[in-house]
Design a protein around this motif. Structure first.
Motif, PDB file in Angstrom:
ATOM      1  N   ASP A  83     100.981  -1.818  49.422  1.00  0.00           N
ATOM      2  CA  ASP A  83     100.439  -1.089  50.568  1.00  0.00           C
ATOM      3  C   ASP A  83     101.560  -0.579  51.469  1.00  0.00           C
ATOM      4  OD1 ASP A  83      97.972  -1.715  49.584  1.00  0.00           O
ATOM      5  OD2 ASP A  83      97.484  -3.206  51.113  1.00  0.00           O
ATOM      6  N   GLU A 134     103.335   2.479  49.888  1.00  0.00           N
ATOM      7  CA  GLU A 134     102.556   3.710  50.045  1.00  0.00           C
ATOM      8  C   GLU A 134     102.585   4.201  51.484  1.00  0.00           C
ATOM      9  OE1 GLU A 134      99.317   2.961  46.438  1.00  0.00           O
ATOM     10  OE2 GLU A 134      98.783   2.502  48.517  1.00  0.00           O
ATOM     11  N   CYS A 148     104.256  -0.112  42.461  1.00  0.00           N
ATOM     12  CA  CYS A 148     104.632   0.097  43.866  1.00  0.00           C
ATOM     13  C   CYS A 148     105.254  -1.167  44.452  1.00  0.00           C
ATOM     14  CB  CYS A 148     103.409   0.506  44.680  1.00  0.00           C
ATOM     15  SG  CYS A 148     102.772   2.159  44.308  1.00  0.00           S
ATOM     16  N   ILE A 151     105.841   5.967  52.182  1.00  0.00           N
ATOM     17  CA  ILE A 151     105.840   7.322  51.608  1.00  0.00           C
ATOM     18  C   ILE A 151     105.118   8.285  52.543  1.00  0.00           C
ATOM     19  CG2 ILE A 151     104.903   8.727  49.722  1.00  0.00           C
ATOM     20  CD1 ILE A 151     105.392   6.281  47.888  1.00  0.00           C
ATOM     21  N   VAL A 188     101.654   4.724  39.196  1.00  0.00           N
ATOM     22  CA  VAL A 188     101.121   4.624  40.563  1.00  0.00           C
ATOM     23  C   VAL A 188     100.400   3.307  40.837  1.00  0.00           C
ATOM     24  CG1 VAL A 188     100.865   7.128  40.697  1.00  0.00           C
ATOM     25  CG2 VAL A 188      98.898   5.735  40.029  1.00  0.00           C
ATOM     26  N   VAL A 194     110.430  10.005  46.680  1.00  0.00           N
ATOM     27  CA  VAL A 194     109.648   9.349  45.627  1.00  0.00           C
ATOM     28  C   VAL A 194     110.320   9.497  44.268  1.00  0.00           C
ATOM     29  CG1 VAL A 194     107.487   9.466  44.321  1.00  0.00           C
ATOM     30  CG2 VAL A 194     107.441   9.499  46.820  1.00  0.00           C
ATOM     31  N   LEU A 228     101.919  10.077  46.768  1.00  0.00           N
ATOM     32  CA  LEU A 228     102.525   9.525  45.551  1.00  0.00           C
ATOM     33  C   LEU A 228     101.821  10.056  44.321  1.00  0.00           C
ATOM     34  CD1 LEU A 228     104.325   7.526  43.966  1.00  0.00           C
ATOM     35  CD2 LEU A 228     102.586   5.760  44.425  1.00  0.00           C
ATOM     36  N   GLU A 278      98.776   4.083  54.494  1.00  0.00           N
ATOM     37  CA  GLU A 278      98.645   3.678  53.093  1.00  0.00           C
ATOM     38  C   GLU A 278      97.710   4.640  52.351  1.00  0.00           C
ATOM     39  OE1 GLU A 278      95.992   0.558  50.609  1.00  0.00           O
ATOM     40  OE2 GLU A 278      96.461   0.080  52.701  1.00  0.00           O
ATOM     41  N   GLY A 281      99.634   7.902  51.894  1.00  0.00           N
ATOM     42  CA  GLY A 281     100.755   7.740  50.981  1.00  0.00           C
ATOM     43  C   GLY A 281     100.335   7.618  49.536  1.00  0.00           C
ATOM     44  N   ASP A 282      99.189   6.991  49.299  1.00  0.00           N
ATOM     45  CA  ASP A 282      98.664   6.886  47.940  1.00  0.00           C
ATOM     46  C   ASP A 282      98.433   8.276  47.350  1.00  0.00           C
ATOM     47  OD1 ASP A 282      97.235   5.420  45.703  1.00  0.00           O
ATOM     48  OD2 ASP A 282      95.583   6.609  46.483  1.00  0.00           O
ATOM     49  N   ARG A 283      97.929   9.200  48.174  1.00  0.00           N
ATOM     50  CA  ARG A 283      97.665  10.559  47.697  1.00  0.00           C
ATOM     51  C   ARG A 283      98.946  11.353  47.511  1.00  0.00           C
ATOM     52  NH1 ARG A 283      93.723   7.055  48.990  1.00  0.00           N
ATOM     53  NH2 ARG A 283      91.701   7.862  48.302  1.00  0.00           N
TER      54      ARG A 283
END
Length: 219
Positions: free
Chosen positions: A108, A111, A75, A114, A70, A130, A42, A35, A38-40
């Protein structure tokens, strides 16, 4: 997860991305590290897409668009569209409390998935996945897509008032599907109310939206 448009060479990455902490163990790690990554991933994909989509936009114009794309609610909505909640691996207590429908768990998980794509096939593939999932939202993003709570707080500050106050006046329904009644109040006495199922934050957003529409109608 055929709706992702990616076939995993290492399916264990997808399994980990779908594993919530409520069922994790020493031999079955949860998705928290994925997570984080993946946040970064995205964030970079969205920042890059917005940067190239509007070459004249200032940082001040791009930032709220980015935040809208984001944030957790977005999400979670995408996760619902691809049926991610149905395949999350949850502990019994989390399942009984409606975990498959919770925004936080869905966001979560999205992300983490991803990140799993990124680790499995690299950044170009992750970008393609994405952009495919977010395409409609990218194409329809408002010039000023601030969420209602942020917009109302900025309105209050510009008017010399403290931030709005949100009060939960009632809650009903089962724990896995609560119904909230929220009142938002400005220092000048103006209020608005909203009620509905979902997260407490989503109902606060609805109340803020109603009050904003009323304020704007008086301008």
């Amino acid at each position: 997860m055929t709706r992702l448009g990616h076939e995993f060479a290492r399916p264990e990455l997808l399994i980990r991305a779908l594993t919530h902490g409520s069922i994790a163990s020493a031999t079955r790690p949860d998705n928290q590290r994925l997570e984080f990554l993946g946040d970064r991933v995205l964030g970079l994909v969205m920042a890059e897409a917005l940067f190239h989509a509007d070459l004249k936009a200032s940082e001040g114009q791009l930032a709220p668009r980015y935040n809208a794309l984001v944030r957790g609610e977005t999400c979670a909505a995408l996760a619902r569209e691809i049926g991610l909640g149905n395949v999350l691996k949850l502990g019994r207590s989390e399942m009984l409390s409606g975990g498959r429908r919770k925004d936080a768990l869905l966001a979560d998980g999205m992300e983490a998935v991803i990140a799993a794509v990124y680790l499995d096939a690299g950044f170009d593939t992750a970008r393609r996945v994405v952009l495919n999932l977010w395409r409609d939202r990218l194409n329809s993003i408002d010039e000023d897509p601030r969420d209602p709570k942020t917009a109302l707080q900025e309105w209050a500050q510009a008017s010399g008032m403290p931030p709005p106050v949100y009060e939960q006046t009632s809650r009903s329904g089962p724990d896995h599907a609560p119904v909230f009644h929220i009142t938002v109040r400005l220092a000048n006495g103006q209020t608005a109310e909203a009620q509905g199922a979902g997260t407490k934050r989503s109902i606060e957003q609805a109340a803020a939206r109603q009050l904003l529409e009323r304020l704007e109608g008086r301008k």
